[in-house]
Enzyme design. Structure first.
Site, PDB file in Angstrom:
ATOM      1  N   LYS A  71       0.860  -1.186   0.000  1.00 32.57           N
ATOM      2  CA  LYS A  71       0.000   0.000   0.000  1.00 32.57           C
ATOM      3  C   LYS A  71       0.894   1.232   0.000  1.00 32.57           C
ATOM      4  CE  LYS A  71      -4.459   0.667   2.196  1.00 32.57           C
ATOM      5  NZ  LYS A  71      -5.159   0.548   3.475  1.00 32.57           N
TER       6      LYS A  71
HETATM    7  O1  G3P Z   1      -9.446   1.487   4.127  1.00 28.54           O
HETATM    8  C1  G3P Z   1      -9.039   2.703   4.668  1.00 28.54           C
HETATM    9  C2  G3P Z   1      -9.660   2.853   5.997  1.00 28.54           C
HETATM   10  O2  G3P Z   1      -8.993   2.075   6.933  1.00 28.54           O
HETATM   11  C3  G3P Z   1      -9.822   4.236   6.446  1.00 28.54           C
HETATM   12  O3  G3P Z   1     -11.027   4.263   7.089  1.00 28.54           O
HETATM   13  O4  G3P Z   1     -12.744   5.087   8.583  1.00 28.54           O
HETATM   14  O5  G3P Z   1     -10.345   5.735   8.962  1.00 28.54           O
HETATM   15  O6  G3P Z   1     -11.618   6.696   7.059  1.00 28.54           O
HETATM   16  P1  G3P Z   1     -11.452   5.523   7.964  1.00 28.54           P
END
Ligand code: G3P
Length: 215
Positions: free
Chosen positions: A83
């Site tokens: 990533k």
């Molecule tokens: O897949 C990316 C994710 O982990 C981010 O999620 O909820 O932190 O925006 P969030």
């Protein structure tokens, strides 16, 4: 649509795997930090549990550093996907890594123009963050629709991972738009399963079963 689980928690991964609905895993430094274990050990265990792609993120912001980390991480298992943040250095790293046969997932994508360049650079996956766009009053799903159109127009093979998923509707919308993958937190997977009418229906069947005369 493939479903990845967006977590580094072993218990959650095992639970989701037992249901037979998980095609891969995505992690990031925030998710790994929650587990309070060395990242490499954790990733090794995750890769042994899930045969599909497991995304592991680099932290370097320089191309050379990203490549060094990517080569190291890819030694953990053959299903590791690297990533990489969507910055100039990241696109350069993607180009080099794709020539080495190392799979990449370019993360923190927030615009169609960024996604176009990710595909041009030859990434295997792009991760547009729908929830974080919704957070700032920009419909995240509009971005998925735009990327889908652009990739279809030119036959780009980069797969779209709908990321930053916060609720079941995000998953349904991703599927309606034909996204390749949605990466979903365990809590949302549980929400996807539940329906109040299912619970009411089970209860009614159980109650009625009790009324059946026994021999
Ligand atoms: O897949 C990316 C994710 O982990 C981010 O999620 O909820 O932190 O925006 P969030």
């Amino acid at each position: 649509m493939q479903i990845f689980i967006d977590t580094a928690n072993i218990h959650e991964i095992k639970e989701a795997t037992k249901m037979g609905i998980i095609d891969g895993v995505t992690t990031n430094p925030t998710l790994i930090a929650k587990e309070n274990r060395p990242a490499e050990d954790l990733l090794k265990e995750i890769c042994a549990l899930v045969p599909g792609p497991v995304s592991a993120e680099v932290i370097s912001l320089e191309t050379e550093g990203m490549i060094k980390e990517a080569r190291q991480l890819s030694k953990i298992s053959s299903n590791i996907v690297i990533k990489i943040p969507l910055v100039k250095a990241g696109l350069k790293a993607v180009k080099i890594l794709s020539h080495e046969g190392i799979k990449t997932n370019v993360t923190l994508c927030f615009s169609p123009s960024q996604a176009l360049l990710v595909a041009k650079a030859g990434a295997d996956y792009v991760s547009p963050f729908v929830g974080r766009l919704d957070d700032i009053s920009q419909p995240g799903m509009d971005l998925i629709r735009d990327i889908k159109t652009i990739y279809k127009n030119y036959g780009f093979r980069t797969k779209i991972i709908v990321a930053s998923v916060r609720n079941p509707l995000h998953v349904v919308d991703a599927a309606l738009l034909g996204a390749d993958v949605a990466t979903v937190p365990f809590s949302v997977i549980e929400q996807l399963i539940r329906h109040p009418l299912t619970d009411i229906g089970i209860q009614r069947f159980l109650d009625d079963y009790k009324k059946i005369p026994k021999k």
